[in-house]
Motif scaffolding. Structure first.
Motif, mmCIF file in Angstrom:
data_model
loop_
_atom_site.group_PDB
_atom_site.id
_atom_site.type_symbol
_atom_site.label_atom_id
_atom_site.label_comp_id
_atom_site.label_asym_id
_atom_site.label_seq_id
_atom_site.Cartn_x
_atom_site.Cartn_y
_atom_site.Cartn_z
ATOM 1 N N ASN A 103 7.310 9.700 -9.855
ATOM 2 C CA ASN A 103 7.359 10.158 -8.459
ATOM 3 C C ASN A 103 5.965 10.292 -7.858
ATOM 4 O O ASN A 103 5.718 9.857 -6.736
ATOM 5 N N ARG A 104 5.075 10.881 -8.600
ATOM 6 C CA ARG A 104 3.707 11.083 -8.100
ATOM 7 C C ARG A 104 2.976 9.743 -7.950
ATOM 8 O O ARG A 104 2.254 9.524 -6.980
ATOM 9 N N VAL A 105 3.162 8.831 -8.904
ATOM 10 C CA VAL A 105 2.517 7.526 -8.809
ATOM 11 C C VAL A 105 3.038 6.759 -7.587
ATOM 12 O O VAL A 105 2.261 6.154 -6.848
ATOM 13 N N ILE A 106 4.348 6.797 -7.366
ATOM 14 C CA ILE A 106 4.914 6.146 -6.177
ATOM 15 C C ILE A 106 4.314 6.749 -4.912
ATOM 16 O O ILE A 106 3.956 6.028 -3.970
ATOM 17 N N GLN A 107 4.167 8.071 -4.867
ATOM 18 C CA GLN A 107 3.561 8.719 -3.700
ATOM 19 C C GLN A 107 2.139 8.206 -3.475
ATOM 20 O O GLN A 107 1.729 7.969 -2.338
ATOM 21 N N GLU A 108 1.407 8.046 -4.560
ATOM 22 C CA GLU A 108 0.037 7.535 -4.463
ATOM 23 C C GLU A 108 0.020 6.121 -3.874
ATOM 24 O O GLU A 108 -0.806 5.807 -3.022
ATOM 25 N N TYR A 109 0.926 5.281 -4.340
ATOM 26 C CA TYR A 109 0.974 3.913 -3.823
ATOM 27 C C TYR A 109 1.496 3.867 -2.395
ATOM 28 O O TYR A 109 1.080 3.005 -1.614
ATOM 29 N N LEU A 110 2.386 4.766 -2.028
ATOM 30 C CA LEU A 110 2.823 4.832 -0.632
ATOM 31 C C LEU A 110 1.666 5.230 0.268
ATOM 32 O O LEU A 110 1.533 4.730 1.390
ATOM 33 N N LEU A 111 0.807 6.112 -0.227
ATOM 34 C CA LEU A 111 -0.391 6.485 0.522
ATOM 35 C C LEU A 111 -1.299 5.274 0.693
ATOM 36 O O LEU A 111 -1.801 5.015 1.789
ATOM 37 N N LEU A 112 -1.488 4.502 -0.366
ATOM 38 C CA LEU A 112 -2.272 3.264 -0.260
ATOM 39 C C LEU A 112 -1.620 2.292 0.722
ATOM 40 O O LEU A 112 -2.310 1.612 1.482
ATOM 41 N N ALA A 113 -0.297 2.221 0.686
ATOM 42 C CA ALA A 113 0.427 1.297 1.563
ATOM 43 C C ALA A 113 0.222 1.635 3.033
ATOM 44 O O ALA A 113 0.254 0.738 3.881
ATOM 45 N N SER A 114 -0.006 2.902 3.320
ATOM 46 C CA SER A 114 -0.235 3.287 4.712
ATOM 47 C C SER A 114 -1.559 2.739 5.242
ATOM 48 O O SER A 114 -1.771 2.678 6.453
ATOM 49 N N ARG A 115 -2.445 2.305 4.315
ATOM 50 C CA ARG A 115 -3.757 1.785 4.722
ATOM 51 C C ARG A 115 -3.982 0.325 4.319
ATOM 52 O O ARG A 115 -5.005 -0.247 4.662
ATOM 53 N N ASN A 116 -3.042 -0.230 3.566
ATOM 54 C CA ASN A 116 -3.262 -1.576 3.034
ATOM 55 C C ASN A 116 -1.972 -2.381 3.132
ATOM 56 O O ASN A 116 -0.991 -2.066 2.458
ATOM 57 N N LYS A 117 -1.996 -3.425 3.939
ATOM 58 C CA LYS A 117 -0.797 -4.237 4.169
ATOM 59 C C LYS A 117 -0.249 -4.847 2.889
ATOM 60 O O LYS A 117 0.951 -5.043 2.764
ATOM 61 N N LYS A 118 -1.116 -5.157 1.942
ATOM 62 C CA LYS A 118 -0.678 -5.793 0.693
ATOM 63 C C LYS A 118 0.363 -4.920 -0.017
ATOM 64 O O LYS A 118 1.380 -5.424 -0.488
ATOM 65 N N TYR A 119 0.120 -3.626 -0.034
ATOM 66 C CA TYR A 119 1.040 -2.722 -0.719
ATOM 67 C C TYR A 119 2.333 -2.539 0.065
ATOM 68 O O TYR A 119 3.417 -2.547 -0.514
ATOM 69 N N ILE A 120 2.209 -2.391 1.374
ATOM 70 C CA ILE A 120 3.423 -2.209 2.171
ATOM 71 C C ILE A 120 4.274 -3.468 2.124
ATOM 72 O O ILE A 120 5.504 -3.389 2.050
ATOM 73 N N GLN A 121 3.651 -4.636 2.130
ATOM 74 C CA GLN A 121 4.417 -5.885 2.064
ATOM 75 C C GLN A 121 5.163 -5.992 0.736
ATOM 76 O O GLN A 121 6.303 -6.443 0.701
ATOM 77 N N ARG A 122 4.536 -5.565 -0.338
ATOM 78 C CA ARG A 122 5.201 -5.636 -1.655
ATOM 79 C C ARG A 122 6.357 -4.643 -1.714
ATOM 80 O O ARG A 122 7.422 -4.960 -2.238
ATOM 81 N N PHE A 123 6.145 -3.447 -1.168
ATOM 82 C CA PHE A 123 7.249 -2.482 -1.102
ATOM 83 C C PHE A 123 8.399 -3.047 -0.266
ATOM 84 O O PHE A 123 9.567 -2.870 -0.603
ATOM 85 N N GLU A 124 8.068 -3.708 0.826
ATOM 86 C CA GLU A 124 9.105 -4.318 1.669
ATOM 87 C C GLU A 124 9.856 -5.408 0.914
ATOM 88 O O GLU A 124 11.070 -5.559 1.090
ATOM 89 N N MET A 125 9.156 -6.161 0.070
ATOM 90 C CA MET A 125 9.817 -7.188 -0.742
ATOM 91 C C MET A 125 10.828 -6.549 -1.697
ATOM 92 O O MET A 125 11.931 -7.077 -1.888
ATOM 93 N N VAL A 126 10.449 -5.430 -2.295
ATOM 94 C CA VAL A 126 11.372 -4.720 -3.196
ATOM 95 C C VAL A 126 12.597 -4.263 -2.410
ATOM 96 O O VAL A 126 13.732 -4.443 -2.857
ATOM 97 N N GLN A 127 12.370 -3.692 -1.235
ATOM 98 C CA GLN A 127 13.478 -3.247 -0.393
ATOM 99 C C GLN A 127 14.380 -4.418 -0.020
ATOM 100 O O GLN A 127 15.603 -4.326 -0.102
ATOM 101 N N GLN A 128 13.768 -5.521 0.391
ATOM 102 C CA GLN A 128 14.539 -6.693 0.806
ATOM 103 C C GLN A 128 15.379 -7.234 -0.347
ATOM 104 O O GLN A 128 16.521 -7.660 -0.151
#
Length: 194
Positions: A103-128
């Motif tokens: 849970n904490r690691v995911i929170q850390e990566y979500l924080l990174l995703a808020s500043r880095n498109k690469k992470y948000i795009q990968r999270f979106e791929m998982v969601q898709q």
């Protein structure tokens, strides 16, 4: 396992734990090296930069939570469809619950995703993948005669959203009977007359 493989694994596991305990930004190569019992320059043999290590762990986390890591369509039959769907959901819930760092690691990566498109795009791929995966699964259920062919798209999205929200509530450590919620979600998409 070779010594280099053990060291690689120790670096990754230690970094994962430290990302949880201290945060990604505050975890240093020196901290990881000390915990693993190697010199700081030794880490560079495995990961050229901290960013490379962060990216590696992120990709491993994403692979571990992808739809295909849990759901195999051919395993769903007319006789076991509902039970298999419930069981796989339970396995996802249990795996998230037993990894105290997840849970904490995911929170850390979500924080990174808020500043880095690469992470948000990968999270979106998982969601898709979950949206499409559940749609394919429910189409299979319809072909097998255990789910309705009506509103498959919406029902698939509902299942994906429920699992995602279970994960979100678990991130916040909210005490809910997650398994019962999943049972109810599955029950809404399975025909009673089968």
């Amino acid at each position: 396992m070779k010594s280099s493989e053990k060291t690689f694994t120790a670096i990754v596991e230690t970094a994962y734990r430290m990302f949880s305990e201290y945060g990604i930004a505050k975890t240093t190569y020196s901290m990881i090296a000390e915990e693993v019992g190697i010199s700081k320059p030794s880490i560079y043999y495995y990961f050229k930069s901290k960013e490379e290590l962060i990216n590696y762990i992120f990709e491993e986390v994403c692979k571990a939570i992808e739809f295909s890591a849990f759901f195999t369509l051919k395993n769903f039959t007319k006789d076991n469809f509902k039970d298999e769907l419930v069981a796989v959901g339970f396995r996802m819930i249990e795996e998230q619950a037993k990894d105290k760092h997840f849970n904490r690691v995911i929170q850390e990566y979500l924080l990174l995703a808020s500043r880095n498109k690469k992470y948000i795009q990968r999270f979106e791929m998982v969601q898709q993948e979950f949206l499409v995966g559940f749609e394919d699964l429910l189409k299979r259920g319809s072909d097998l005669g255990v789910t309705s062919s009506v509103n498959v798209h919406a029902k698939a999205h509902m299942l994906a959203m429920i699992l995602d929200n279970i994960g979100n509530f678990m991130l916040l450590d909210v005490k809910i009977d997650y398994k019962q919620v999943w049972i109810e979600a599955v029950a809404t998409i399975i025909r009673d007359e089968v």
